[in-house]
Design a protein around this motif. Sequence first.
Motif, PDB file in Angstrom:
ATOM      1  N   VAL A 117      44.120 -34.739  13.863  1.00  0.00           N
ATOM      2  CA  VAL A 117      43.762 -33.360  13.416  1.00  0.00           C
ATOM      3  C   VAL A 117      42.627 -32.861  12.328  1.00  0.00           C
ATOM      4  N   ALA A 118      42.253 -32.350  12.747  1.00  0.00           N
ATOM      5  CA  ALA A 118      41.297 -32.162  11.788  1.00  0.00           C
ATOM      6  C   ALA A 118      41.629 -30.249  10.987  1.00  0.00           C
ATOM      7  N   ARG A 119      41.026 -30.253  10.100  1.00  0.00           N
ATOM      8  CA  ARG A 119      41.837 -28.480   9.412  1.00  0.00           C
ATOM      9  C   ARG A 119      40.349 -28.393   8.817  1.00  0.00           C
ATOM     10  N   VAL A 120      39.683 -27.457   9.665  1.00  0.00           N
ATOM     11  CA  VAL A 120      38.016 -26.821   8.957  1.00  0.00           C
ATOM     12  C   VAL A 120      38.546 -25.307   8.072  1.00  0.00           C
ATOM     13  N   PHE A 121      37.650 -25.678   6.719  1.00  0.00           N
ATOM     14  CA  PHE A 121      38.691 -24.629   5.981  1.00  0.00           C
ATOM     15  C   PHE A 121      36.596 -24.652   5.391  1.00  0.00           C
ATOM     16  N   SER A 122      36.910 -22.967   4.611  1.00  0.00           N
ATOM     17  CA  SER A 122      35.864 -22.336   4.009  1.00  0.00           C
ATOM     18  C   SER A 122      36.125 -22.177   2.583  1.00  0.00           C
ATOM     19  N   LEU A 123      34.871 -23.140   1.757  1.00  0.00           N
ATOM     20  CA  LEU A 123      35.258 -22.277   0.021  1.00  0.00           C
ATOM     21  C   LEU A 123      34.344 -21.305  -0.082  1.00  0.00           C
ATOM     22  N   SER A 124      34.890 -19.595  -0.766  1.00  0.00           N
ATOM     23  CA  SER A 124      34.380 -18.363  -0.375  1.00  0.00           C
ATOM     24  C   SER A 124      33.471 -18.831  -2.458  1.00  0.00           C
ATOM     25  N   LYS A 125      32.876 -17.627  -2.745  1.00  0.00           N
ATOM     26  CA  LYS A 125      32.454 -17.204  -3.827  1.00  0.00           C
ATOM     27  C   LYS A 125      33.209 -16.940  -4.935  1.00  0.00           C
ATOM     28  N   GLY A 126      33.418 -18.137  -5.730  1.00  0.00           N
ATOM     29  CA  GLY A 126      34.705 -18.544  -6.812  1.00  0.00           C
ATOM     30  C   GLY A 126      35.998 -18.648  -6.285  1.00  0.00           C
ATOM     31  N   ASP A 127      36.097 -19.045  -5.402  1.00  0.00           N
ATOM     32  CA  ASP A 127      37.638 -19.706  -4.881  1.00  0.00           C
ATOM     33  C   ASP A 127      37.730 -20.949  -5.866  1.00  0.00           C
ATOM     34  N   ASP A 128      39.278 -21.124  -6.431  1.00  0.00           N
ATOM     35  CA  ASP A 128      39.061 -22.423  -6.387  1.00  0.00           C
ATOM     36  C   ASP A 128      39.587 -23.919  -5.632  1.00  0.00           C
ATOM     37  N   ALA A 129      39.143 -24.740  -6.227  1.00  0.00           N
ATOM     38  CA  ALA A 129      38.405 -25.464  -4.792  1.00  0.00           C
ATOM     39  C   ALA A 129      40.049 -25.729  -5.538  1.00  0.00           C
ATOM     40  N   GLY A 130      40.372 -26.795  -6.262  1.00  0.00           N
ATOM     41  CA  GLY A 130      41.800 -27.121  -6.480  1.00  0.00           C
ATOM     42  C   GLY A 130      43.055 -26.145  -5.336  1.00  0.00           C
ATOM     43  N   GLU A 131      42.883 -25.059  -5.886  1.00  0.00           N
ATOM     44  CA  GLU A 131      43.635 -24.268  -5.062  1.00  0.00           C
ATOM     45  C   GLU A 131      43.788 -24.186  -4.131  1.00  0.00           C
ATOM     46  N   THR A 132      42.654 -24.254  -3.503  1.00  0.00           N
ATOM     47  CA  THR A 132      42.358 -24.376  -2.127  1.00  0.00           C
ATOM     48  C   THR A 132      42.616 -25.193  -1.304  1.00  0.00           C
ATOM     49  N   TYR A 133      42.508 -26.081  -1.687  1.00  0.00           N
ATOM     50  CA  TYR A 133      42.414 -27.584  -1.057  1.00  0.00           C
ATOM     51  C   TYR A 133      44.751 -27.841  -1.208  1.00  0.00           C
ATOM     52  N   ALA A 134      44.576 -28.333  -2.444  1.00  0.00           N
ATOM     53  CA  ALA A 134      46.248 -27.879  -2.328  1.00  0.00           C
ATOM     54  C   ALA A 134      46.642 -26.809  -1.496  1.00  0.00           C
ATOM     55  N   ARG A 135      46.608 -25.959  -1.195  1.00  0.00           N
ATOM     56  CA  ARG A 135      47.379 -24.989   0.199  1.00  0.00           C
ATOM     57  C   ARG A 135      47.050 -25.589   1.824  1.00  0.00           C
ATOM     58  N   GLU A 136      45.843 -25.861   1.537  1.00  0.00           N
ATOM     59  CA  GLU A 136      45.312 -26.533   3.248  1.00  0.00           C
ATOM     60  C   GLU A 136      46.763 -27.969   3.027  1.00  0.00           C
ATOM     61  N   VAL A 137      46.127 -28.740   1.660  1.00  0.00           N
ATOM     62  CA  VAL A 137      47.465 -30.269   1.979  1.00  0.00           C
ATOM     63  C   VAL A 137      49.062 -28.902   2.418  1.00  0.00           C
ATOM     64  N   VAL A 138      49.081 -28.693   1.516  1.00  0.00           N
ATOM     65  CA  VAL A 138      50.734 -27.926   2.071  1.00  0.00           C
ATOM     66  C   VAL A 138      51.267 -27.212   3.120  1.00  0.00           C
ATOM     67  N   GLU A 139      49.779 -27.275   4.237  1.00  0.00           N
ATOM     68  CA  GLU A 139      49.836 -26.535   5.471  1.00  0.00           C
ATOM     69  C   GLU A 139      50.363 -27.789   6.389  1.00  0.00           C
ATOM     70  N   ALA A 140      49.047 -28.793   5.573  1.00  0.00           N
ATOM     71  CA  ALA A 140      49.612 -29.561   7.005  1.00  0.00           C
ATOM     72  C   ALA A 140      50.450 -30.838   6.875  1.00  0.00           C
ATOM     73  N   LEU A 141      51.372 -31.082   5.162  1.00  0.00           N
ATOM     74  CA  LEU A 141      52.785 -31.807   5.169  1.00  0.00           C
ATOM     75  C   LEU A 141      53.764 -30.273   6.371  1.00  0.00           C
ATOM     76  N   ALA A 142      53.581 -29.322   6.762  1.00  0.00           N
ATOM     77  CA  ALA A 142      53.640 -27.693   7.081  1.00  0.00           C
ATOM     78  C   ALA A 142      54.117 -28.549   8.449  1.00  0.00           C
ATOM     79  N   ALA A 143      52.924 -29.159   9.146  1.00  0.00           N
ATOM     80  CA  ALA A 143      52.847 -28.997  10.419  1.00  0.00           C
ATOM     81  C   ALA A 143      53.335 -30.786  10.712  1.00  0.00           C
ATOM     82  N   ILE A 144      53.301 -31.765  10.034  1.00  0.00           N
ATOM     83  CA  ILE A 144      53.738 -33.044   9.888  1.00  0.00           C
ATOM     84  C   ILE A 144      55.518 -32.656  10.414  1.00  0.00           C
ATOM     85  N   ARG A 145      56.016 -31.916   8.937  1.00  0.00           N
ATOM     86  CA  ARG A 145      57.874 -31.798   9.188  1.00  0.00           C
ATOM     87  C   ARG A 145      58.232 -31.134   9.923  1.00  0.00           C
TER      88      ARG A 145
END
Length: 818
Positions: free
Chosen positions: A755-783
């Motif tokens: 399963v590929a999760r495709v998302f984009s980073l907007s100007k000013g977004d914190d990359a660490g926070e965005t990736y962390a949020r995507e990881v949590v959503e991926a973990l929720a899908a596994i759960r």
Amino acid sequence: MGAGASVDEVTIDGELAKVLSASDGDLAAAAEKVNREIVRVVPKTRSGRFDPERGERAAVLQVVERANLLAQHGYAVSWAYYNKPEDGARRDGEDLLEDTRRLEEDFTPDEPPRCALPEGASVGASVAAIVELAKRHGRALIESLKGLVQDAGGSYVWGPRKKEGRIREKAEKEYGGDVARVVDVERATGIFDSVDDLSLAITRLKRASRRGDITIRRCKDHFGHPFDTGYRDLQFNVELDGFVGELQLNLRMIIDVKKQAHAAYEVERVLKAGEGREVLQRAVEGPGLESEQVLRLRIEGGRSVDDAFGSLALFEAALARALPRGCVVANVYSGDQGVVLVRLGLDEVAAMAQLRDDVILGSAFEEALRRVTPRWERPVTDDELRGRGFERCTTGDGRNFFFMLKGDAKPWDRPTVVLPAKRRPATDKELGRLGYHEHKTRDDRSFYVHRDANEAQWQRPIVMVPAKTRSATDQELDALGYDELETDDGRKFYVHRDSNETRQVRPIVNRVETKISVDRAAFLECYSRTMMGFTKLTPHQREKLQEVRAATVAVLLSPAGGGKTFVAIQRVLAELRGDAGAEVLFVARNTALALFVCKWLVAASRKSPEHVVDRVHVLVAPFEDGPRRVRVEGRRLVLDAVGEEVVKYALVVVDEAHHLVDDAALRAQLADIGAAQTRLLLLADASQATATLAKDAIARSLVELPQEEDVVVATLSEVVRSTKRIVAGAAAFQLEAGRKTETSTHGASAGPPLVARVFSLSKGDDAGETYAREVVEALAAIRRQLVDLEDLDDRVAVVGPDEAFIEKLREPLARALG
């Protein structure tokens, strides 16, 4: 068959010399060749089934004879190796023979050991009883011996339970039908790399016996009294709660020969016993003698296997039909509250992968098991009898009879006899009722005229007398097949000896489905351990392993998921087993990978963690800190600095070497430890390493090798453990210029969807926070997919492109996970 001793130390002549010369004197290669020939010459039908007809049997036995010659030679070579003092070893083969001789003297009873079975039972009942003992006590018995073997440095291999047919066969052929003397229904093997370790295990077993921790009933010394083939071992019979099992102790080189000779032994046994084609097929294609704890099942309602299935054999048959091909039921143990623990014999990684898909990705295994599970039947209660049309009668001697009631018929009514209907002339009174008048002629003949008819008849009218019933006499009761019985209060009732309407077995209720569920959390834990413990190589992997073992400096290339780490694990194990004093250095870019490899080594070795990691050092980034020791702390592996100690490593393995090319810090450390003067194995991704570098340049970029040093490059092109979807996904990222690396899958399952999760980073977004949020959503899908798992701890890995990325993700991910 066997390695480590010179073939020249044992006499070679005649047919053996011919067999060896065909493989250039290489004993292992000759054995492998003969085993392939066994499979090839076993006759088959057009449908592919094995069919050992008489002519083909002769051909098979010729091949088996060659295999036996090699086995005998392999055992001789192995024993010659252990009979010579090793460097640093305290004891040799002669010392071991003295130990085993005394052991047999101490543990040879006046009467042979026996399992506690009921006296006077039939062979069939005794077989069922001994299997029941094994089911209840076998697991505890085999577990009780594990620590004694592993604490002495041995590998502990759990064998499959002997099947009921084989128990019966052994009892009848060897013990005159005395099933209680079959004392190897449950068995395990301790395998040792040195005579010193085996001697230590013997000492520990004797001490445990003196303390009363275990009960040794007998010891057979096959080191001092080897079999005709030359095979040697030490066999203990140990008792727990009336059940006697077997523990074999042996040396690794002898076991290696035994594994190669196993197919020949089984085929020969089957053919000489005249058994059928299905048994022969299992002999040639079946898995070896190892079993793994894989499944934890729960039977609804907390019922036992016998209650739900009727017998262990029926349960194992149902399991066998539900499991993927290549998974063989080895041991089944009953727990509390309907829990059943199942150990499987596994011959192919693909079988375990298919079982993983069936268990984790849905309910395919549970559905398959449900379809072959017998429906549950239980006797009706006394209150239910009348409602189901039955009545119970109890005789004065305590026997119960159950009657199917029909209409007004009761078991208390004496059976009746039927007087059949008949025709007879009507009486004078009946003539009137029938409307006839009797007339006489002048010569006194009678004729009959019906008052409504114009015609007369000479024959007196006939009437039909209906059938009548009456109570049967005593003589008639016996003729009718009835027995007259009497209750304890004097009432009489009647039982037909052959009637389907009377039974002495209590009637049953309607059949109810038995539901069995799989503990998926336990399965995932077992799956990880099983896959790491699986050491069987494919022919392709075996060929590449031989190439890198023969080289002083080797580079092993493979695409992603190609199994290079698996082959490296086997290479490290061979080094540790071949030299009791050898130490190995494993180099990796991060600590997690290094510790994972150490965990894998422990599982694959089947030894205690302390006896494995004590001889393994790791070198991880930052490489300037130097090599580190690995030690066990509780259930964790931790790293300590080696310090100023100078260690001469027998083997250095560098993982992901394509990412470490020209790393100055690593190059300096490898120079400090003298890597150029030891054996080297570098692992690299073929799809990336070959894009820009000459293949031997990887090794030369990290270690200053003499120009004349030959660097052997071996390439794995067969993917065994990764799923087909992973292989296809990895191919998209291969960098080799102009073409993709050619790979094939060895029986791999399709696996879960990628399963590929495709998302984009907007100007000013914190990359660490965005990736962390995507990881949590991926973990929720596994759960959501694995909803019945309690947690995902140690079951999900988050992988990043480099250490910097992981460090940037760590804190935001911790906050997002709460």
